[in-house]
Structures are given as structure tokens and as C-alpha cells.
Design a protein around this motif. Structure first.
Motif, PDB file in Angstrom:
ATOM      1  N   ASP A 111      31.644  47.417  34.308  1.00  0.00           N
ATOM      2  CA  ASP A 111      32.722  46.923  33.451  1.00  0.00           C
ATOM      3  C   ASP A 111      34.045  47.146  34.180  1.00  0.00           C
ATOM      4  O   ASP A 111      34.728  48.152  33.985  1.00  0.00           O
ATOM      5  CB  ASP A 111      32.711  47.640  32.101  1.00  0.00           C
ATOM      6  CG  ASP A 111      31.486  47.270  31.274  1.00  0.00           C
ATOM      7  OD1 ASP A 111      31.057  46.108  31.355  1.00  0.00           O
ATOM      8  OD2 ASP A 111      30.951  48.159  30.580  1.00  0.00           O
ATOM      9  N   PHE A 112      34.402  46.189  35.014  1.00  0.00           N
ATOM     10  CA  PHE A 112      35.585  46.301  35.870  1.00  0.00           C
ATOM     11  C   PHE A 112      36.795  45.796  35.095  1.00  0.00           C
ATOM     12  O   PHE A 112      36.862  44.628  34.702  1.00  0.00           O
ATOM     13  CB  PHE A 112      35.376  45.472  37.139  1.00  0.00           C
ATOM     14  CG  PHE A 112      36.474  45.601  38.143  1.00  0.00           C
ATOM     15  CD1 PHE A 112      36.618  46.763  38.880  1.00  0.00           C
ATOM     16  CD2 PHE A 112      37.368  44.567  38.356  1.00  0.00           C
ATOM     17  CE1 PHE A 112      37.630  46.893  39.822  1.00  0.00           C
ATOM     18  CE2 PHE A 112      38.378  44.680  39.293  1.00  0.00           C
ATOM     19  CZ  PHE A 112      38.506  45.848  40.024  1.00  0.00           C
ATOM     20  N   ASN A 113      37.773  46.656  34.879  1.00  0.00           N
ATOM     21  CA  ASN A 113      38.944  46.288  34.083  1.00  0.00           C
ATOM     22  C   ASN A 113      40.268  46.606  34.769  1.00  0.00           C
ATOM     23  O   ASN A 113      41.314  46.657  34.120  1.00  0.00           O
ATOM     24  CB  ASN A 113      38.891  46.989  32.716  1.00  0.00           C
ATOM     25  CG  ASN A 113      38.739  48.503  32.859  1.00  0.00           C
ATOM     26  OD1 ASN A 113      38.860  49.042  33.957  1.00  0.00           O
ATOM     27  ND2 ASN A 113      38.469  49.173  31.756  1.00  0.00           N
ATOM     28  N   ILE A 114      40.242  46.828  36.079  1.00  0.00           N
ATOM     29  CA  ILE A 114      41.495  47.109  36.795  1.00  0.00           C
ATOM     30  C   ILE A 114      42.355  45.854  36.854  1.00  0.00           C
ATOM     31  O   ILE A 114      43.566  45.906  36.661  1.00  0.00           O
ATOM     32  CB  ILE A 114      41.188  47.657  38.202  1.00  0.00           C
ATOM     33  CG1 ILE A 114      40.463  49.003  38.096  1.00  0.00           C
ATOM     34  CG2 ILE A 114      42.474  47.808  39.016  1.00  0.00           C
ATOM     35  CD1 ILE A 114      40.050  49.582  39.426  1.00  0.00           C
ATOM     36  N   PHE A 115      41.739  44.719  37.126  1.00  0.00           N
ATOM     37  CA  PHE A 115      42.458  43.451  37.093  1.00  0.00           C
ATOM     38  C   PHE A 115      41.475  42.333  36.799  1.00  0.00           C
ATOM     39  O   PHE A 115      40.245  42.530  36.813  1.00  0.00           O
ATOM     40  CB  PHE A 115      43.232  43.189  38.398  1.00  0.00           C
ATOM     41  CG  PHE A 115      42.376  43.113  39.634  1.00  0.00           C
ATOM     42  CD1 PHE A 115      41.691  41.966  39.978  1.00  0.00           C
ATOM     43  CD2 PHE A 115      42.284  44.210  40.481  1.00  0.00           C
ATOM     44  CE1 PHE A 115      40.908  41.895  41.116  1.00  0.00           C
ATOM     45  CE2 PHE A 115      41.505  44.152  41.630  1.00  0.00           C
ATOM     46  CZ  PHE A 115      40.818  42.993  41.952  1.00  0.00           C
ATOM     47  N   THR A 116      42.006  41.150  36.510  1.00  0.00           N
ATOM     48  CA  THR A 116      41.200  39.969  36.214  1.00  0.00           C
ATOM     49  C   THR A 116      41.519  38.873  37.226  1.00  0.00           C
ATOM     50  O   THR A 116      42.436  39.001  38.039  1.00  0.00           O
ATOM     51  CB  THR A 116      41.481  39.461  34.794  1.00  0.00           C
ATOM     52  OG1 THR A 116      42.839  38.982  34.739  1.00  0.00           O
ATOM     53  CG2 THR A 116      41.288  40.557  33.758  1.00  0.00           C
ATOM     54  N   LEU A 117      40.772  37.783  37.143  1.00  0.00           N
ATOM     55  CA  LEU A 117      41.031  36.653  38.032  1.00  0.00           C
ATOM     56  C   LEU A 117      42.377  36.010  37.731  1.00  0.00           C
ATOM     57  O   LEU A 117      43.029  35.463  38.633  1.00  0.00           O
ATOM     58  CB  LEU A 117      39.907  35.619  37.906  1.00  0.00           C
ATOM     59  CG  LEU A 117      38.527  36.056  38.426  1.00  0.00           C
ATOM     60  CD1 LEU A 117      37.505  34.947  38.214  1.00  0.00           C
ATOM     61  CD2 LEU A 117      38.592  36.430  39.901  1.00  0.00           C
ATOM     62  N   ASP A 118      42.816  36.061  36.470  1.00  0.00           N
ATOM     63  CA  ASP A 118      44.157  35.559  36.140  1.00  0.00           C
ATOM     64  C   ASP A 118      45.233  36.381  36.832  1.00  0.00           C
ATOM     65  O   ASP A 118      46.259  35.840  37.275  1.00  0.00           O
ATOM     66  CB  ASP A 118      44.376  35.586  34.626  1.00  0.00           C
ATOM     67  CG  ASP A 118      43.534  34.542  33.905  1.00  0.00           C
ATOM     68  OD1 ASP A 118      43.161  33.551  34.561  1.00  0.00           O
ATOM     69  OD2 ASP A 118      43.252  34.723  32.709  1.00  0.00           O
ATOM     70  N   HIS A 119      45.018  37.675  36.938  1.00  0.00           N
ATOM     71  CA  HIS A 119      45.965  38.532  37.645  1.00  0.00           C
ATOM     72  C   HIS A 119      46.005  38.182  39.132  1.00  0.00           C
ATOM     73  O   HIS A 119      47.076  38.214  39.756  1.00  0.00           O
ATOM     74  CB  HIS A 119      45.584  40.004  37.472  1.00  0.00           C
ATOM     75  CG  HIS A 119      45.682  40.488  36.066  1.00  0.00           C
ATOM     76  ND1 HIS A 119      45.019  41.616  35.610  1.00  0.00           N
ATOM     77  CD2 HIS A 119      46.348  39.994  34.979  1.00  0.00           C
ATOM     78  CE1 HIS A 119      45.289  41.804  34.336  1.00  0.00           C
ATOM     79  NE2 HIS A 119      46.099  40.824  33.928  1.00  0.00           N
ATOM     80  N   VAL A 120      44.849  37.843  39.686  1.00  0.00           N
ATOM     81  CA  VAL A 120      44.791  37.435  41.095  1.00  0.00           C
ATOM     82  C   VAL A 120      45.609  36.160  41.302  1.00  0.00           C
ATOM     83  O   VAL A 120      46.413  36.058  42.247  1.00  0.00           O
ATOM     84  CB  VAL A 120      43.336  37.234  41.548  1.00  0.00           C
ATOM     85  CG1 VAL A 120      43.282  36.666  42.962  1.00  0.00           C
ATOM     86  CG2 VAL A 120      42.567  38.541  41.475  1.00  0.00           C
ATOM     87  N   ASP A 121      45.429  35.191  40.415  1.00  0.00           N
ATOM     88  CA  ASP A 121      46.191  33.937  40.531  1.00  0.00           C
ATOM     89  C   ASP A 121      47.689  34.189  40.379  1.00  0.00           C
ATOM     90  O   ASP A 121      48.508  33.541  41.054  1.00  0.00           O
ATOM     91  CB  ASP A 121      45.720  32.940  39.476  1.00  0.00           C
ATOM     92  CG  ASP A 121      44.280  32.487  39.713  1.00  0.00           C
ATOM     93  OD1 ASP A 121      43.818  32.567  40.868  1.00  0.00           O
ATOM     94  OD2 ASP A 121      43.626  32.063  38.746  1.00  0.00           O
ATOM     95  N   ASN A 122      48.049  35.129  39.514  1.00  0.00           N
ATOM     96  CA  ASN A 122      49.463  35.456  39.323  1.00  0.00           C
ATOM     97  C   ASN A 122      50.074  36.019  40.599  1.00  0.00           C
ATOM     98  O   ASN A 122      51.226  35.716  40.935  1.00  0.00           O
ATOM     99  CB  ASN A 122      49.603  36.462  38.174  1.00  0.00           C
ATOM    100  CG  ASN A 122      51.047  36.817  37.889  1.00  0.00           C
ATOM    101  OD1 ASN A 122      51.949  36.008  38.067  1.00  0.00           O
ATOM    102  ND2 ASN A 122      51.275  38.044  37.458  1.00  0.00           N
ATOM    103  N   VAL A 123      49.305  36.823  41.325  1.00  0.00           N
ATOM    104  CA  VAL A 123      49.802  37.388  42.587  1.00  0.00           C
ATOM    105  C   VAL A 123      50.157  36.282  43.563  1.00  0.00           C
ATOM    106  O   VAL A 123      51.243  36.271  44.168  1.00  0.00           O
ATOM    107  CB  VAL A 123      48.754  38.338  43.196  1.00  0.00           C
ATOM    108  CG1 VAL A 123      49.085  38.643  44.654  1.00  0.00           C
ATOM    109  CG2 VAL A 123      48.675  39.622  42.398  1.00  0.00           C
ATOM    110  N   PHE A 124      49.263  35.315  43.719  1.00  0.00           N
ATOM    111  CA  PHE A 124      49.488  34.291  44.729  1.00  0.00           C
ATOM    112  C   PHE A 124      50.477  33.218  44.258  1.00  0.00           C
ATOM    113  O   PHE A 124      50.912  32.397  45.067  1.00  0.00           O
ATOM    114  CB  PHE A 124      48.159  33.694  45.166  1.00  0.00           C
ATOM    115  CG  PHE A 124      47.332  34.681  45.953  1.00  0.00           C
ATOM    116  CD1 PHE A 124      47.582  34.889  47.289  1.00  0.00           C
ATOM    117  CD2 PHE A 124      46.339  35.427  45.331  1.00  0.00           C
ATOM    118  CE1 PHE A 124      46.858  35.802  48.013  1.00  0.00           C
ATOM    119  CE2 PHE A 124      45.610  36.356  46.047  1.00  0.00           C
ATOM    120  CZ  PHE A 124      45.862  36.547  47.391  1.00  0.00           C
ATOM    121  N   ASP A 125      50.841  33.237  42.978  1.00  0.00           N
ATOM    122  CA  ASP A 125      51.966  32.415  42.526  1.00  0.00           C
ATOM    123  C   ASP A 125      53.297  32.965  43.037  1.00  0.00           C
ATOM    124  O   ASP A 125      54.278  32.228  43.141  1.00  0.00           O
ATOM    125  CB  ASP A 125      51.992  32.344  40.996  1.00  0.00           C
ATOM    126  CG  ASP A 125      50.866  31.479  40.440  1.00  0.00           C
ATOM    127  OD1 ASP A 125      50.308  30.668  41.207  1.00  0.00           O
ATOM    128  OD2 ASP A 125      50.529  31.628  39.256  1.00  0.00           O
TER     129      ASP A 125
END
Length: 717
Positions: A111-125
């Protein structure tokens, strides 16, 4: 004017970890240098970064792997960091692949909750993509420039220039050696920096020569597959794996290698995208790769033998024996960890680890497990919910939906009451103006004229995050009334029960397995970093920094590199800092550099000589401080009336190899003999102990001609 420079390691200093993160403060501007993820130290890292997160103005990223950008989704998605990120185009593209693969590998086993794929996309924005040698001003007075660092595609050494005078270089994990798919690091533009921030990770490490390393890999693969065993090579997602893919594909294409009869595969969640990105970034790769494309028009990453797999089910279709490249490199999660539990018990198989990892990782325990052949592995997997757990899950969802519907009803009721009140106000108000004579009171202020208008009620529109609410009755199509016979027929038809499509939820189940390690386990280095001896030579002979901050290394390796730099006479470094995690060092130094203005007469009289891209001149002048129109003090250079004579200064000392080419073009025979350039067997040119070129020989016409050619290569002022 002196700049205040402070460096604070937040992760990866004086320890055995591989993830790194540092703060660099230049005056009032704060830079975050890389931001790796170490899940075992997340709470301590969070406490440290939260003290500075509101002051971070920009992020500089060196490499695309998790050790350099892994914590950025956590910072931007959870901690609220909001500032631009600077990196090269390959770091942007491959960085997404690293984080996508890491998240999917983690999420499929826990149960990985450090970050999500939406957070990843936000970084590269927030990403600002740059090219090598491109200078970008990130704030007034501070400019950044990326230079090639090797190691991984798009790898970067950062040069931070303050006021065009003071340069800070951040260079970690670089590789000066040329590889199959990458050129080596380039240090031409970062010589003698004011401050160098570098690592000591490999300061005491020695690599095998490339030919021996490749031969060891080939012999291990052949020995294993000929015994019907599988070879599992654990690598990263989109960095060093490119070098291994190139090497193995070349071996499989060579009929004499004897490997074309066996299978070759790549297994990770984003394998197809990694290869596709690599095909489109040839200009970032080695001269060999670009030359192959230009001359043969063949894509180096168009693989004929490498099979791309994205799941264990796809891997089962690959015939055995096979050679498999799979992630993660430290066996912390992912397909490699699952395959280890299955493949380790067979003595015919072989597992090859290509990178050093922390002591507490499964890869490290596997390599150090030489006495006891058993190892404990915790395996996690996702399974669908069943029975009561599934019912409870849907019941909780239904309860939440009911609560949200009640809230919507309450909000609609409140809005309806507001509309009714507005309607009542509109009804009670009269839109025809009252004549002025009926006013009982007169105002002191001037009254505006009022004109009659038709009554109009503007309906309030309701919105949400998706736009205006749609009223379904406006789009309803009126149907013709059915006849009595048709109605009876429709009633007689049975109505099929259509179940609502619901996504089956899952949960993570972990199991601890005690595995007997009977397979061969080898470490074959494919890290792609400069070794300790090379790092020392580069620091002493090329970079020669004025100050150093040593980070990212064990206490022993950091101490070893610091002692070498202090003892080196060629470097001339004034201060060396070795900070621990959370320790701030002040690298501020007094600069004896002042800006002055030259009188026109002084510039006109100066005789300039060219040295590389600069023009130099000797001037004799005195400083005169004057007040300008704004009453500010300005230093002016006034020419001296009585100019003293000076000894000529020779600048831009040439290389002996370049001097040899110049002499040959002028018809003089020149050959090297034991490091000495012998010309026409009469004149010898060598470098003395201080590095200055010395010319010796019989005084003759050749001597004067050679000396004249030598002097012509200098800038003499």
C-alpha cells in the motif's frame, strides 16, 4: 561585492545511502540540488526539508533516476513545493519512466501512499527543459548552464554563475569515459571554479577495465544458458539499462558469439516507452551512435532480438533459457524481486547485480550471503477482495455516496431559498422611478437621472469544477404516445437485470519466504561512474577548484578525498568542507574583484593580443574614485603619464602536440622522443618541472625559426 554561499546536505552525506539531496543558498536565492527518495529515512528527510521548503526558489536535476528525483512527487504533491525544475530533455523524458515504473512496482506489492501518478505528472508540469551549454538566467544576477556529465542519458553537471564573476559547479556521479551509447563528461568550460560541490562515492573504488568487464559478462551468460539456466540481470529502469541493451543486442547480432539461439528480453512496466524515447534522442548520445545513424541510416535502438515484456505473463511466453534485463536494481520491489524468489533455488540459473546498493537492501544481502545459503524474502502482491471484505467495501462506498447526496440536497435547498428571497425582492421592487416631487426628503448630493426599464430577472447559473449544470429536460426528446396494444406487449416482456459495472477492489498480501539460494550470484559493475583514481586526476589536473564541498560518500571515502585534495600541490584549494546531513557550511569567500571604468584614451592606447576567444592588453594606470550624476562613487582608471617598462607576459601556453603540427606545416621535422619534442635533430622542446615550455639546442637559423613559431602561438602582452 561578496556573495553569501551556503550548502546544506539534506540526504546523502557521510553515509552509505545512494539517494541525494542538497540545498545551495546564494545570497537570498535558494536552489535544491537533486531530490532523491529513501523510504527508510522519509520522516527525517521531511522534518529537514520542511524547515526550508517555503524558501526554495528552483530545483536543479542532474540525472533521471529515483536517487536524484524520486522525492519530487512527494514534495510537490504532499508538502506543497511550487517552483520551477530545471533539467535536460532526456532527464525530463526518462525521469517520468523511472517514476512510473517505481510507483507501479511499489503499488503492486504494498500500500504505497508516498505519492501518486498524479503527483508525478504535476512534477513534470513544472519542468523547464534545457540543452547542453544553454545558459538561462533564473533570477537577476544568477545564471545556470548544464554540461554533459555522462553516466546516464541527459546527465548534467551544473554551472551556477553569480554576477558573471563567481562560478559554482555542482558535479556528482559523473563519468569521464566514453561508452557505447554516451560520450564522457566535458570539463572544458568549468575549469578553476570558485566553489566545486562534488561527491566521494567512488573515491576509494577501482573498476575493472571495460574489456575485462564485458568478457566476464559474456562468459557468465554463455556458461549459464548452455546449462539450460536463465540469466537475470537486475538494472535500473531507463538509465544504465540502455548501455546493457546496446551491448547485448550487439552480441546477439554477432553470429560468432553463439548467443542468437537463446532468448533476450526486457521486463519492466515502461519498457516500450523507454526504447521509444531512446530512438528519438540520438543527438544526446555518443558520437558512435550518431555516426552510425548518419552513415547507415539505422536506429541503434531498433532491436531485432530484444523482446519487450511488461508482465510476468508475457515473460512466460518467452522460451527458456533466456537472458532477462529487469528492474529494480536494488531488488527492493518490482519484477526482479518476484523472479528472485522463483529462480534462486535452481543451481542452473544466474543472477547478476550491476550496481552497488545500500547495505540493508535485498541485493546487498544477496551478494554478501556467502556462508548461509538461505535468505528471507518478503513478497507482496495484490489480490481482489472477496466475501465479507468485498461487501464491507461496497457498503462503505454506498454510505459515502448517501452522505454526499444528503449534502447536495441541503446545499440545493439553501440555494433555492436564496433564489426565492431574490424573487420576492424583485416582486416588491418597482422598476418605474418615483417622481422627484413625491420625495419627502431632499438630498444634499446631486441626484442621477433615473430612466424606466422593463422588468428582467436573471436566472442564477450553477457551476461545478466541470462547468455549468445541465438541465436534462432541455435536451429530452418527446416520444410519441404508445398504443394500447404496444403498451400491453411491452409490459409482458421480461425486464433483464443489468448489474452495475463495479471495479473490483484489491488489497496487498505479503508473505515471508525463506529461499534457498543455489543459483550463481555475481556483481558485474555497470554503474558508469568515474573511479577513484580518475576523480583525483580530474580534480588535480583539470578542475582545480578554489573551494570544495565534498558530499555523497561514506565517512572513509569523504575523508580520503579531502586529504588527497589538501595534500595536492597542483590544486591550490583554499578550503575543503565535508558536512554531515543537516549541517550547513558557509563557503563565502572574499572576492578581490572590483569593477572599474576605463578612460577612452586608455582604451585607444592599449595594444590587444588574442588568446583563444579573449583579447588581452597590458595597461599602466591609476585608480581614481569619482562621483557620477547620481552622486555614487565610481572607480575610474586614469592612464599614467610616465609609463614604466615591463617584462613581456606570455599567455595561452600551447600544447606540445599542437606545436608539433605547426612546425610540420612550416617544413620542420618534429618528433616526440621520451616526452621531448625534437626538431630537425638540432632543437629540443620540453616542459620543465613547473610546466613551462623550455627550448634548447644549437643557436642557428632553425633555432630562431622554431622560437619564432613558438612565440606566435602565445598571446604576448
Amino acid at each position: 561585492m561578496t556573495s553569501i554561499i551556503k550548502v546544506t546536505p539534506l540526504l546523502g552525506a557521510l553515509d552509505t545511502g545512494t539517494a541525494i539531496c542538497y540545498l545551495l543558498k546564494v545570497d537570498q536565492f535558494t536552489l535544491l540540488l537533486d531530490c532523491g527518495l529513501d523510504v527508510t529515512k522519509l520522516s527525517e528527510f521531511t522534518a529537514r526539508i520542511m524547515q526550508h521548503i517555503n524558501n526554495i526558489d528552483a530545483v536543479l536535476v542532474s540525472y533521471p533516476d529515483v536517487d536524484h528525483i524520486g522525492a519530487l512527487p512527494y514534495l510537490y504533491g504532499t508538502l506543497g513545493l511550487d517552483c520551477p525544475i530545471y533539467g535536460t530533455v532526456p532527464v525530463h523524458n526518462m525521469g517520468q519512466m523511472f517514476l512510473y515504473d517505481y510507483y507501479q512496482s511499489k503499488n503492486s506489492s504494498e500500500d504505497f501512499n508516498i505519492f501518486t501518478l498524479d503527483h508525478v505528472d504535476n512534477v513534470f508540469d513544472h519542468f523547464q527543459q534545457m540543452k547542453y551549454s544553454q545558459t538561462f538566467t533564473i533570477c537577476p544576477g544568477i545564471a545556470i548552464t548544464p554540461y554533459a556529465a555522462g553516466h546516464m542519458i541527459g546527465g548534467t553537471m551544473w554551472k551556477i554563475l553569480k554576477d558573471d564573476e563567481e562560478d559554482i559547479v555542482y558535479a556528482v556521479d559523473f563519468n569521464h569515459k566514453k561508452e557505447r551509447h554516451l560520450n564522457g563528461a566535458l570539463f572544458n568550460n568549468i575549469i578553476r571554479p570558485s566553489l566545486l560541490i562534488t561527491d566521494a562515492y567512488n573515491a576509494t573504488f577501482e573498476y575493472k577495465k571495460r574489456r575485462k568487464r564485458d568478457q566476464e559478462l559474456i562468459s557468465t551468460i554463455l556458461e549459464t544458458v548452455r546449462q539450460d539456466g536463465n540469466v537475470i540481470i537486475v538494472v535500473d529502469t531507463a538509465g544504465r539499462v540502455l548501455e546493457l541493451m546496446q551491448l547485448l543486442e550487439q552480441l546477439w547480432r554477432n553470429a560468432e558469439s553463439g548467443l542468437s539461439a537463446y532468448s533476450l528480453a526486457l521486463l519492466n512496466h515502461v519498457g516500450y516507452n523507454v526504447v521509444d524515447f531512446a530512438k528519438n534522442m540520438l543527438e544526446w548520445m555518443s558520437d558512435t551512435v550518431t555516426k552510425q545513424f548518419e552513415e547507415q541510416r539505422s536506429y541503434p535502438f531498433h532491436f531485432k532480438h530484444l523482446n519487450l515484456c511488461h508482465s510476468l505473463q508475457e515473460l512466460e511466453k518467452i522460451p527458456s533459457p533466456y537472458v532477462l534485463l529487469t528492474s529494480m536494481a536494488d531488488l527492493s520491489c518490482g519484477f526482479a524481486r518476484n523472479l528472485l524468489a522463483v529462480s534462486a533455488e535452481s543451481k542452473e540459473n544466474c543472477i547478476i547485480v550491476t550496481q552497488r546498493t545500500k547495505p540493508d537492501t535485498l541485493a546487498s544481502r544477496l551478494l554478501s550471503n556467502t556462508i548461509n545459503n538461505t535468505i528471507d524474502i518478503t513478497i507482496g502482491k495484490r489480490v481482489p477482495l472477496e466475501g465479507k471484505e468485498l461487501e464491507d467495501h461496497f457498503a462503505s462506498i454506498a454510505k459515502k455516496q448517501q452522505e454526499s447526496e444528503k449534502m447536495e440536497v441541503v446545499e440545493e435547498g439553501e440555494e433555492t431559498d436564496e433564489e426565492q428571497e431574490d424573487d420576492q425582492v424583485l416582486v416588491q421592487r418597482h422598476d418605474v422611478p418615483i417622481p422627484e416631487e413625491t420625495h419627502s426628503k431632499k438630498s444634499f448630493f446631486k441626484q442621477h437621472k433615473v430612466y424606466p426599464m422593463f422588468p428582467f430577472h436573471e436566472e442564477k447559473l450553477k457551476w461545478d469544477e466541470y462547468g455549468e449544470f445541465i438541465k436534462h429536460e432541455h435536451f429530452r426528446i418527446e416520444e410519441e404516445p404508445m398504443k394500447e396494444e404496444e403498451m400491453e406487449t411491452e409490459k409482458a416482456k421480461p425486464v433483464p437485470a443489468v448489474p452495475a459495472a463495479r471495479e473490483i477492489p484489491t488489497k496487498c498480501v505479503t508473505s515471508r519466504i525463506k529461499t534457498q539460494v543455489n543459483c550463481k550470484v555475481k556483481f558485474i559493475d555497470f554503474e558508469g561512474r568515474s573511479d577513484g583514481e580518475s576523480i583525483k586526476r580530474i580534480l588535480a589536473a583539470v578542475l582545480k577548484p578554489r573551494q570544495m564541498v565534498i558530499v555523497h560518500g561514506t565517512p572513509d571515502s569523504s575523508r580520503h578525498l579531502a586529504e588527497f585534495c589538501r595534500d595536492s600541490k597542483d590544486m591550490g584549494v583554499s578550503q575543503i568542507f565535508v558536512p554531515g546531513i543537516g549541517e550547513t557550511v558557509d563557503a563565502t569567500s572574499e572576492r578581490h574583484i572590483y569593477q572599474v571604468k576605463l578612460k577612452d584614451a586608455l582604451v585607444t592606447a592599449a595594444k590587444f593580443s588574442r588568446a583563444n576567444d579573449a583579447e588581452l592588453a597590458w595597461i599602466d594606470a591609476v585608480i581614481d574614485v569619482q562621483l557620477n550624476a547620481e552622486k555614487e562613487e565610481v572607480a575610474m582608471l586614469e592612464p599614467l603619464t610616465n609609463k614604466p617598462s615591463h617584462v613581456p607576459v606570455f599567455i595561452n601556453e600551447p600544447r606540445l602536440s599542437n606545436l608539433r603540427q605547426t612546425l610540420i606545416k612550416s617544413g620542420i621535422q618534429a618528433e616526440f622522443n621520451g616526452g621531448v619534442l625534437v626538431c630537425n635533430n638540432k632543437v629540443a622542446i620540453r616542459r620543465n618541472a613547473s610546466g613551462t615550455i623550455q627550448i634548447e639546442g644549437t643557436v642557428c637559423d632553425d633555432y630562431y625559426k622554431i622560437r619564432s613559431l613558438l612565440y606566435s602561438m602565445y598571446a604576448i602582452i
